[in-house]
Design an enzyme around this catalytic site. Sequence first.
Site, PDB file in Angstrom:
ATOM      1  N   GLU A 146      -5.112   1.082  -3.544  1.00  0.00           N
ATOM      2  CA  GLU A 146      -4.476   1.621  -2.344  1.00  0.00           C
ATOM      3  C   GLU A 146      -5.059   0.971  -1.084  1.00  0.00           C
ATOM      4  OE1 GLU A 146      -1.909   3.487  -2.568  1.00  0.00           O
ATOM      5  OE2 GLU A 146      -2.247   5.415  -3.541  1.00  0.00           O
ATOM      6  N   ASP A 196      -3.219   0.166 -14.801  1.00  0.00           N
ATOM      7  CA  ASP A 196      -3.698   1.484 -14.366  1.00  0.00           C
ATOM      8  C   ASP A 196      -3.221   2.612 -15.267  1.00  0.00           C
ATOM      9  OD1 ASP A 196      -1.048   1.229 -13.610  1.00  0.00           O
ATOM     10  OD2 ASP A 196      -1.454   1.201 -11.465  1.00  0.00           O
TER      11      ASP A 196
HETATM   12  C1  GLP Z   1       3.125   2.681  -9.143  1.00  0.00           C
HETATM   13  C2  GLP Z   1       2.250   1.741 -10.002  1.00  0.00           C
HETATM   14  C3  GLP Z   1       2.323   0.328  -9.516  1.00  0.00           C
HETATM   15  C4  GLP Z   1       3.763  -0.027  -9.231  1.00  0.00           C
HETATM   16  C5  GLP Z   1       4.254   0.765  -8.050  1.00  0.00           C
HETATM   17  C6  GLP Z   1       5.715   0.509  -7.697  1.00  0.00           C
HETATM   18  O1  GLP Z   1       2.420   3.581  -8.368  1.00  0.00           O
HETATM   19  N1  GLP Z   1       0.884   2.135 -10.126  1.00  0.00           N
HETATM   20  O2  GLP Z   1       1.744  -0.534 -10.482  1.00  0.00           O
HETATM   21  O3  GLP Z   1       3.885  -1.398  -8.933  1.00  0.00           O
HETATM   22  O4  GLP Z   1       4.032   2.125  -8.243  1.00  0.00           O
HETATM   23  O5  GLP Z   1       6.574   1.222  -8.537  1.00  0.00           O
HETATM   24  P1  GLP Z   1       8.116   1.036  -8.592  1.00  0.00           P
HETATM   25  O6  GLP Z   1       8.379  -0.234  -9.310  1.00  0.00           O
HETATM   26  O7  GLP Z   1       8.616   2.227  -9.361  1.00  0.00           O
HETATM   27  O8  GLP Z   1       8.625   1.024  -7.178  1.00  0.00           O
END
Ligand code: GLP
Length: 242
Positions: free
Chosen positions: A143, A67
């Site tokens: 989402e 993304d």
């Molecule tokens: C973001 C990304 C995801 C990721 C998630 C968790 O929004 N788009 O791909 O897995 O959040 O992030 P974190 O590892 O910082 O908790």
Amino acid sequence: MRIRVFETEDQLNKAAALFHGGQLQRKPESVLGLATGSTPVGVYRELVELHVRGLVSFQEAITFNLDEYAGLSKHHPQSYFTYMNQHLYRRVDLRPENIHIPNGEASDLQDECERYDRQLKNAGQIDLQILGLGHNGHIGFNEPDLTLAAGTHLVGLHEDTRKANARFFSSPGEVPALAITMGIAPILQAKTVLLLVRGEDKAAIVSRALAGPITTQCPASLLQTHPNLIVMLDTGAARELV
Ligand code: GLP
């Protein structure tokens, strides 16, 4: 699914990097699905270390990121392009033409989604998809919703996602409201999926995702249907799994 629980973050990072490195050793021309967020940072650090030690090469690999924020310059410090560049792209021998990440600055974002899907299709099946997990069960930026899109699409980020990601921006208002995300199809069609989750704050969503009902309201729960899902957790994230 195979679940492995690690005592320390360091152990988790090393195991995930070795798993990833093993994939590249077995198949140098692997198609790799890559994730951002705070969770994989240490994994990329260990992978770079394996590369520096001459054990892993990305020369033949093809990468696709999950993304990217929409409307954010790729050079913005919080763009996922910048993140990937800092943690992996410029530290290993990936060929620039083999790196794919949605262009959040495209003048026609719909067109960009279609272009990304064509690139994914041309590359064939993803060999190894790395995933983190959002607190609301999102994977990539897919989402929770009544339905999930199969292909790359533009998504309005949920308020809780924007809040969670505000820690990386100078003010919460700066977090983009829109993002481009790979859809659920290439993720579920990947030959192997490696889901990485750390921290007790994710224990409840880990349990919902892996042991709860399969529902689009928790996109990660669809991973329960994947024939080759490897889950790597720390003890905090594993706390609510029985
Ligand atoms: C973001 C990304 C995801 C990721 C998630 C968790 O929004 N788009 O791909 O897995 O959040 O992030 P974190 O590892 O910082 O908790």
